[in-house]
Design a protein around this motif. Structure first.
Motif, PDB file in Angstrom:
ATOM      1  N   MET A  80       1.988  11.204  -9.699  1.00 18.66           N
ATOM      2  CA  MET A  80       1.065   9.831 -11.284  1.00 18.66           C
ATOM      3  C   MET A  80       1.073   9.284 -10.094  1.00 18.66           C
ATOM      4  O   MET A  80      -0.615   8.780 -10.682  1.00 18.66           O
ATOM      5  CB  MET A  80       3.121   9.130 -11.515  1.00 18.66           C
ATOM      6  N   GLN A  81       1.135   9.389  -8.792  1.00 17.19           N
ATOM      7  CA  GLN A  81       0.268   8.605  -7.804  1.00 17.19           C
ATOM      8  C   GLN A  81      -1.409   9.068  -7.531  1.00 17.19           C
ATOM      9  O   GLN A  81      -2.604   8.320  -7.544  1.00 17.19           O
ATOM     10  CB  GLN A  81       0.651   8.643  -6.237  1.00 17.19           C
ATOM     11  N   ALA A  82      -1.738  10.057  -8.043  1.00 16.58           N
ATOM     12  CA  ALA A  82      -3.162  11.581  -7.897  1.00 16.58           C
ATOM     13  C   ALA A  82      -3.353  10.665  -8.904  1.00 16.58           C
ATOM     14  O   ALA A  82      -4.440  10.346  -8.627  1.00 16.58           O
ATOM     15  CB  ALA A  82      -2.584  12.840  -7.779  1.00 16.58           C
ATOM     16  N   GLY A 141      -8.768   6.613 -11.974  1.00 16.32           N
ATOM     17  CA  GLY A 141      -7.974   5.384 -11.776  1.00 16.32           C
ATOM     18  C   GLY A 141      -8.387   4.640 -10.849  1.00 16.32           C
ATOM     19  O   GLY A 141      -7.735   3.211 -11.278  1.00 16.32           O
ATOM     20  N   GLN A 142      -9.072   4.571  -9.512  1.00 16.52           N
ATOM     21  CA  GLN A 142      -9.509   3.905  -8.994  1.00 16.52           C
ATOM     22  C   GLN A 142     -10.282   3.015  -9.919  1.00 16.52           C
ATOM     23  O   GLN A 142     -10.206   1.238  -9.741  1.00 16.52           O
ATOM     24  CB  GLN A 142     -10.457   4.659  -7.899  1.00 16.52           C
ATOM     25  N   LYS A 158      -5.247   1.125 -10.926  1.00 14.54           N
ATOM     26  CA  LYS A 158      -4.487   0.628  -9.910  1.00 14.54           C
ATOM     27  C   LYS A 158      -4.596  -1.000 -10.663  1.00 14.54           C
ATOM     28  O   LYS A 158      -5.294  -1.818 -10.906  1.00 14.54           O
ATOM     29  CB  LYS A 158      -5.334   0.723  -8.797  1.00 14.54           C
ATOM     30  N   LEU A 159      -3.591  -1.457  -9.232  1.00 15.77           N
ATOM     31  CA  LEU A 159      -3.326  -2.884  -9.920  1.00 15.77           C
ATOM     32  C   LEU A 159      -3.458  -3.227  -8.555  1.00 15.77           C
ATOM     33  O   LEU A 159      -4.279  -3.144  -7.320  1.00 15.77           O
ATOM     34  CB  LEU A 159      -1.502  -2.919  -9.595  1.00 15.77           C
ATOM     35  N   ASP A 160      -3.750  -4.730  -8.186  1.00 16.30           N
ATOM     36  CA  ASP A 160      -4.705  -5.688  -7.067  1.00 16.30           C
ATOM     37  C   ASP A 160      -3.985  -5.169  -5.601  1.00 16.30           C
ATOM     38  O   ASP A 160      -4.449  -5.489  -4.736  1.00 16.30           O
ATOM     39  CB  ASP A 160      -4.587  -6.480  -8.175  1.00 16.30           C
ATOM     40  N   ARG A 161      -2.745  -5.738  -5.557  1.00 13.75           N
ATOM     41  CA  ARG A 161      -1.944  -5.367  -4.465  1.00 13.75           C
ATOM     42  C   ARG A 161      -0.828  -4.831  -3.734  1.00 13.75           C
ATOM     43  O   ARG A 161       0.221  -4.584  -2.999  1.00 13.75           O
ATOM     44  CB  ARG A 161      -1.181  -7.077  -3.408  1.00 13.75           C
TER      45      ARG A 161
END
Length: 605
Positions: A500-502, A509-510, A514-517
């Motif tokens: 799921m990180q991939a 995704g990028q 993706k989340l801010d922080r």
């Protein structure tokens, strides 16, 4: 010549010059007082003491006989007449319905004192016009609608108006009393209020006009919230007033239980607002968003759009007064690949580095399966299959897994049966049997030919990324300690998080996910939408599920958009709402930012 005076004159002269002889003063005659003779008092001859007592007892006996005869007449031969003269009234004593609050004590549902105004037409008929004038002023009703109620025949009880605030009735009662108007009474009829309107409405629910819970937790816990009714019985005079020394008895009511929810009103409000915006932007039919505490299974927010105001449920469409995340099954699409991957990894069938050769199409059950993007032959690792959401790659990997084993894993993740969340109307979804056809097994692998509810899917993903520990979802705040059941190993859980990180590390995704922080993992979903009106597929159901932080997941958010007309992928339709909700919830729960530059792991070979 001398003239003699007449004799008369001389006599007069003599009388004037000679003073008369004084008369002797006589004493007043002495009055003789005769003695008054008084009559002697009349004395009746008294009988003997024995005879007098005998007479007195006869008189008392006669009086008691008269009372007994009258009592026999009233209670035995003329009881109906007696019941008119002295009435026994029974009033219900309604308990206070329990409160519903959020996890921080903010009131979401409470009760205000109110009454139902009633009348006894037999008492009000003679003064109906005067009583109607008073009622009209206090209750906002017209005299024309009051008169038929106050003069109705054949009954001694009618409702005038329900849900009247207690202060209004106090003023009404005082006005009637000052005018000596009788026959108006009251019953306890409390008003249920929802101070925050639509916030959490799909979870809290609402009550009907009779105070019965009709939706949400108001329905699930209606008996516990309502408590036990009591009653007050007393004797009243013909004009309806209470007899001060008459018989009376009270059976006290038992107030209802109060419930504290796991919902956080701040996150709930933000999720509802952001979801509604996204449904409007994508011109979708509806949507829902679920925010879970991964460690406990507590539901922090559960938003629906469109939704309704619990204070005015009748103003909303009936379809919007339910909870789609609980009761409306749908085909989940590619989010299901998270569950399929967990089964493949935990069973030892594949690893994130397993290599897969992916053709442009494959045959399945007399049909052809393809990916949402056109391509030739691809060489992906399992990590790449999930990152680019390849249906073909997922099918090829799943074909190496026994169908019974796949079925058992999906059932262990919570599919095919209810989660037992405390909300009414939960659906079990549709889970194929273990001996499903090969073609159906292929489609189940990437989220079709299977139906789930939002709460099932969110809880399943949360359990998979939580070190393999599944916690049943709940909206009731209790002493949870994370003692769930294991569905996969901790090592398998870490490998699924890597897949799921991939997804987040991919180009898409990028740009969109993706989340801010925070480090995070996620998965998009797009499935064809089953339309029951035509018995066919029409439109799409798009979604995104994600969690953070990556190595120690705390919060998961799942957003689903039904039938969007502006956008047909989860990354475009659902992910924007997901990001905003997570960026608000994570710092609110003191989750430390942990985003650091890192090198994405390989997805191709």
């Amino acid at each position: 010549m001398h003239t003699a005076r007449p004799l008369r004159s001389q006599q007069q002269h003599d009388r004037t010059t000679v003073p008369p002889r004084p008369r002797a003063r006589q004493s007043p005659p002495v009055r003789q007082v005769r003695p008054v003779q008084r009559r002697p008092p009349l004395r009746l001859p008294l009988a003997s003491a024995h005879r007098r007592l005998h007479t007195l007892l006869i008189i008392v006996a006669m009086a008691l006989s008269l009372c007994a005869g009258r009592l026999l007449q009233l209670q035995g031969f003329d009881s109906s007449s007696y019941s008119v003269d002295a009435l026994t009234r029974t009033l219900p004593l309604l308990p206070a319905r329990g409160q519903i609050t959020d996890r921080n004590g903010l009131v979401l549902a409470s009760t205000q004192p109110a009454v139902a105004v009633t009348a006894d037409p037999k008492l009000t008929a003679l003064q109906a016009s005067a009583i109607a004038d008073v009622l009209a002023v206090h209750l906002g009703m017209s005299v024309e609608e009051l008169m038929p109620l106050l003069t109705r025949t054949g009954t001694r009880f009618v409702y005038i108006k329900k849900k009247v605030p207690a202060l209004t009735y106090s003023a009404l009662a005082a006005d009637l009393s000052s005018r000596r108007l009788h026959g108006i009474f009251r019953e306890s009829d409390p008003i249920r209020t929802y101070p925050n309107g639509s916030v959490g409405a799909s979870v809290v629910g609402f009550v009907g006009a009779d105070g019965e819970g009709l939706a949400g937790l108001e329905r699930t816990f209606n008996a516990q919230l309502a408590g036990v009714e009591g009653k007050e019985t007393y004797e009243s005079a013909p004009n309806g007033s209470r007899i001060p020394l008459g018989r009376s008895s009270i059976t006290p009511a038992r107030n209802g239980l109060s419930y504290q929810l796991t919902l956080d009103s701040e996150v709930q409000w933000a999720a509802e607002r952001r979801l509604a915006e996204q449904v409007a932007r994508t011109h979708a039919d509806s949507g829902f968003a679920i925010v879970l505490d991964i460690k406990t299974g507590q539901v922090i927010a559960l938003a629906n759009a469109p939704t309704y105001d619990s204070s005015r449920p009748q103003a909303a469409n009936s379809a919007d007064r339910g909870n789609r995340a609980i009761s409306a099954p749908y085909e989940p699409g590619s989010v299901e690949k998270v569950l399929t991957s967990a089964a493949l990894i935990d069973s030892g069938t594949a690893t994130p580095n397993t290599r897969v050769v992916i053709p442009s199409r494959i045959a399945s059950g007399g049909n052809t399966i393809k990916d949402f993007f056109s391509h030739g032959v691809l060489h992906y690792t399992m990590r790449g299959v999930i990152a680019d959401s390849s249906n073909i790659g997922t099918v090829l990997l799943t074909r190496q897994l026994n169908k019974q084993t796949l079925h058992d894993y999906l059932v262990s993740f919570g599919l095919g049966h209810t989660t037992s969340i405390e909300l009414p109307g939960e659906s079990a979804g549709i889970m194929p049997k273990a001996d499903m056809p090969d073609g159906q097994r292929d489609r189940v692998a990437f989220g079709q030919a299977i139906a789930v509810t939002g709460i099932q899917q969110a809880a399943a993903v949360a359990g998979i990324v939580n070190g393999g520990i599944y916690n049943p979802p709940t909206v009731i705040k209790t002493a949870t300690d994370g003692e769930g059941r294991r569905v996969i190993s901790d090592k398998s859980s870490a490998q699924v998080r890597e897949l799921m990180q991939a997804v987040i590390d991919s180009t898409n995704g990028q740009r969109n996910l993706k989340l801010d922080r925070y480090t995070s993992g996620g998965k998009t979903g797009t499935a064809q939408r089953a339309d029951i009106s035509c018995g066919c597929y029409r439109g799409y159901v798009t979604s995104f599920v994600g969690f953070a932080p990556l190595d120690d997941p705390q919060i998961l958010t799942y957003v689903v958009i039904s039938n969007p007309r502006a956008g047909d992928t989860g990354s475009i339709t659902a992910a924007p709402a997901y990001r905003d909700i997570m960026n608000m919830a994570l710092p609110r729960y003191s989750v430390a930012p942990d985003a650091k530059p890192h090198k994405p792991l390989p997805t191709q070979w």
